[in-house]
Design a protein around this motif. Structure first.
Motif, mmCIF file in Angstrom:
data_model
loop_
_atom_site.group_PDB
_atom_site.id
_atom_site.type_symbol
_atom_site.label_atom_id
_atom_site.label_comp_id
_atom_site.label_asym_id
_atom_site.label_seq_id
_atom_site.Cartn_x
_atom_site.Cartn_y
_atom_site.Cartn_z
ATOM 1 N N PHE A 168 0.855 -1.188 0.000
ATOM 2 C CA PHE A 168 0.000 0.000 0.000
ATOM 3 C C PHE A 168 0.890 1.237 0.000
ATOM 4 C CE2 PHE A 168 0.937 -1.053 4.349
ATOM 5 C CZ PHE A 168 1.206 0.165 4.945
ATOM 6 N N VAL A 169 0.301 2.374 -0.374
ATOM 7 C CA VAL A 169 1.027 3.648 -0.422
ATOM 8 C C VAL A 169 0.653 4.472 0.806
ATOM 9 C CG1 VAL A 169 1.425 5.770 -1.712
ATOM 10 C CG2 VAL A 169 1.099 3.597 -2.936
ATOM 11 N N LEU A 170 1.677 4.924 1.514
ATOM 12 C CA LEU A 170 1.501 5.752 2.712
ATOM 13 C C LEU A 170 1.992 7.168 2.418
ATOM 14 C CD1 LEU A 170 0.767 5.567 5.835
ATOM 15 C CD2 LEU A 170 3.260 5.446 6.190
ATOM 16 N N GLN A 171 1.193 8.159 2.772
ATOM 17 C CA GLN A 171 1.598 9.559 2.609
ATOM 18 C C GLN A 171 1.855 10.159 3.981
ATOM 19 O OE1 GLN A 171 -1.194 12.053 0.520
ATOM 20 N NE2 GLN A 171 0.378 13.557 0.012
ATOM 21 N N THR A 172 2.977 10.856 4.119
ATOM 22 C CA THR A 172 3.360 11.433 5.408
ATOM 23 C C THR A 172 3.677 12.913 5.253
ATOM 24 O OG1 THR A 172 5.659 10.752 4.997
ATOM 25 C CG2 THR A 172 4.291 9.271 6.318
ATOM 26 N N GLU A 173 3.533 13.639 6.348
ATOM 27 C CA GLU A 173 3.939 15.049 6.347
ATOM 28 C C GLU A 173 5.458 15.142 6.342
ATOM 29 O OE1 GLU A 173 2.135 16.824 9.733
ATOM 30 O OE2 GLU A 173 0.105 16.782 8.906
ATOM 31 N N GLU A 174 6.084 14.250 7.046
ATOM 32 C CA GLU A 174 7.541 14.196 7.120
ATOM 33 C C GLU A 174 8.084 13.568 5.839
ATOM 34 O OE1 GLU A 174 10.715 12.813 10.591
ATOM 35 O OE2 GLU A 174 8.802 11.803 10.340
ATOM 36 N N THR A 175 9.248 14.001 5.394
ATOM 37 C CA THR A 175 9.824 13.432 4.171
ATOM 38 C C THR A 175 10.309 12.012 4.432
ATOM 39 O OG1 THR A 175 12.093 14.179 4.627
ATOM 40 C CG2 THR A 175 10.624 15.716 3.466
ATOM 41 N N PRO A 176 10.313 11.158 3.411
ATOM 42 C CA PRO A 176 10.816 9.800 3.582
ATOM 43 C C PRO A 176 12.249 9.752 4.103
ATOM 44 C CG PRO A 176 9.601 9.968 1.536
ATOM 45 C CD PRO A 176 9.704 11.361 2.082
#
Length: 449
Positions: free
Chosen positions: A385-393
Motif C-alpha cells: 500500500f502507499v503511505l503519505q506522510t507530512e515528514e519526508t521519507p
C-alpha cells in the motif's frame, strides 16, 4: 598458450611484419584520453584464508537482522529448506536445455508440472517456462500481442511497474512501437477507466495492466477487458506478486498473463535470477516465446515428455522465431514447482490470507500515526500500500534504519506527483512486534516536536 616475444629484437620483427612502428600504433584507434597509461590497480594475491576473512567482513556490512518492509516487485517469503536440497541434486543443477528427450525426462517433467500449475493459477490454457523475469515477460507479451493482431500500438497503465516499462522501452528502442501511458485514478490508485477508453482505438494491439498494480491495488480486470476487447485489442495482465493468486480472482478475462514467479520459493539474491512466465489462451500458442513441454506416450504406451514447441531462433528459421530468449530457466522454475507442491491449493490460500492480514494491520498501524495516511482508498489491496506522510521519507527513514528497520520505498523517483509517498509491503515473514516498532518510530517525530 600464446607466444609472447620478450626480446626487443623479436618485438621489432613482429611489428615490422604487420607494418607498425611501435606497440602504441596498435592502440592508435583508441582516443588518447581514454588510454590507461599506468599499471592496473590490482591488489596482491591472497591466501584462501584471507579471501574467506574478506568476504565474511563484507557480509557483516549487510543489513542482517533488520525488519524489511520493501516490496515493489521483489518479495521476501519463507523458502522451505527442501527447495535447495532438491534443486542442488546433480541431475537438476547441471542439466542443460532438454534437447534430447530420452535422457532428460526428469527435467522435462518438472517443466511440464510447472506449466500445469501456472495455467491453473492464472486461469489460462497454456503456460511456458522460459522468460527471464516479470519485466521481460511483459515486454515479450506485448510483442506477442502485436504479432497476433497485426497492429503496432500499445496502451500501458502508469501503474505497471516502472522498471517493467523501462524494459519495454529498451525492447522497442529500434522499433516503432507507439505507446500510450494511461494515468491512474487519483482516489483509488487504479487505472483511470475513462482515460483508458479514450486511449484505446482500432489501431491498438494490446492493453497492458498490472494487478495487483505497483501501488498494491487490485485492478478491475473485467471492466478493463471489456474496454480492450470492444476495440479488438488483446488484454495483457502482468502479475508481479504471484502469492496474490491465492486469494485474488485469476484474470480469466485476459488474453495473455505475464507473471513473475519469484515469490514461489525463488530467493531474492540481490535481484535475480528470477522466474518469468507467460500464460495465454490456447489459440495463441504458436505466437508464444520460449518453449513449451508436452506430455505424450511412447511406442510401448508409457508416459513421456517432449519439447512440443520451441519457437526461438536456435530451433527454427530466424525470420519465423518469436523471440531470441534462450536461457534455460528450468532450475528456477523447479524451485517454484517444489514450492507450490509443498504448499498445495489450501496452503497457497492460507499463505495469501496471511500476507493480506499482515499488510492490513501494517496499514492500520502506520496510518493511525499523526501526519500519516493512506494515499489511495476505495479499492482492495494485497500486501502493499502507499503511505503519505507530512515528514519526508528521508527524515523518518533514518530513524527507522537506526532502529534496524528498512521502511517503504520513496515513490517520487518514479512518480514525482506522489510527494512524501512511500510504498510499504508486509509478507508472512514480518512479525507483529516489528510492525508495532515501525509504527512507534514513525510516531517519534511528534514526541520530539
Amino acid at each position: 598458450m600464446r607466444y609472447l616475444p620478450k626480446s626487443p629484437a623479436e618485438r621489432e620483427k613482429m611489428l615490422a611484419e604487420i607494418g607498425a612502428a611501435s606497440i602504441d600504433d596498435l592502440f592508435a584507434v583508441i582516443p588518447a584520453d581514454e588510454r590507461l597509461t599506468r599499471d592496473l590497480n590490482v591488489p596482491r594475491q591472497q591466501a584462501e584464508s584471507e579471501i574467506i576473512d574478506y568476504f565474511r567482513a563484507a557480509g557483516r556490512k549487510n543489513a542482517t537482522n533488520y525488519a524489511s518492509f520493501l516490496g515493489a516487485g521483489c518479495y521476501r517469503h519463507y523458502r522451505p529448506v527442501i527447495i535447495d536440497s532438491l534443486v542442488q541434486r546433480g541431475e537438476f543443477l547441471t542439466s542443460y536445455t532438454p534437447y534430447q528427450a530420452e535422457i532428460t525426462q526428469g527435467t522435462l517433467q518438472a517443466i511440464f508440472e510447472f506449466q500445469t500449475m501456472i495455467a491453473e493459477l492464472t486461469g489460462m490454457d497454456i503456460a511456458n517456462a522460459s522468460m527471464y523475469d516479470g519485466s521481460t515477460g511483459a515486454a515479450e507479451a506485448v510483442r506477442m500481442a502485436m504479432r497476433i493482431t497485426g497492429r503496432d500500438r500499445a496502451v500501458v497503465a502508469a501503474t505497471v511497474h516502472p522498471e517493467y516499462r523501462e524494459v519495454m522501452a529498451t525492447y522497442a528502442r529500434h522499433e516503432t512501437v507507439p505507446t500510450t501511458v494511461v494515468s491512474y485514478d487519483n482516489e483509488t490508485g487504479r487505472i483511470d477507466l475513462a482515460a483508458l477508453e479514450a486511449a484505446v482505438t482500432g489501431e491498438t494491439a494490446t492493453v497492458l495492466v498490472q494487478s495487483p498494480n505497483f501501488f498494491g491495488v487490485i485492478e478491475d480486470i473485467p471492466a478493463i477487458a471489456e474496454i480492450a476487447h470492444a476495440k479488438g485489442a488483446l488484454l495483457i495482465v502482468s502479475i508481479a506478486e504471484a502469492i496474490s493468486l491465492g486469494v485474488v480472482r485469476p484474470p480469466v478475462e485476459a488474453d495473455i498473463v505475464s507473471m513473475e514467479a519469484q515469490s514461489f520459493g525463488v530467493v531474492l539474491s540481490y535481484g535475480g535470477p528470477f522466474c518469468g512466465v507467460i500464460a495465454a489462451k490456447e489459440k495463441y500458442v504458436r505466437q508464444m516465446p520460449g518453449r513449451l513441454v508436452g506430455q505424450t506416450v511412447d511406442s510401448s504406451g508409457y508416459r513421456g515428455y517432449v519439447l512440443t514447441l520451441s519457437t526461438r531462433e536456435q530451433h527454427i528459421r530466424r525470420e519465423k522465431a518469436t523471440s531470441n530468449i534462450c536461457t534455460n530457466q528450468a532450475l528456477v522454475a523447479l524451485m517454484a514447482t517444489i514450492f507450490l507442491s509443498i504448499y498445495g491449493k489450501e496452503g497457497i490460500r492460507e499463505l495469501a490470507e496471511h500476507n493480506l492480514a499482515k499488510a492490513s494491520y501494517l496499514a492500520k498501524e502506520l496510518s493511525s500515526q499523526p501526519g500519516a495516511k493512506p494515499r489511495f482508498s476505495g479499492a482492495p489491496i494485497f500486501n502493499e500500500f502507499v503511505l503519505q506522510t507530512e515528514e519526508t521519507p528521508a527524515e523518518w527513514s533514518k530513524r527507522l534504519f537506526d532502529a534496524k528497520i528498512i521502511g517503504g520505498i520513496d515513490l517520487s523517483r518514479w512518480y514525482p506527483e506522489l510527494h512524501n509517498c512511500t510504498l510499504w509491503c508486509a509478507t508472512e515473514v514480518i512479525r507483529r512486534e516489528q510492525i508495532d516498532k515501525a509504527a512507534s518510530v514513525l510516531a517519534a517525530r511528534t514526541v520530539e516536536a
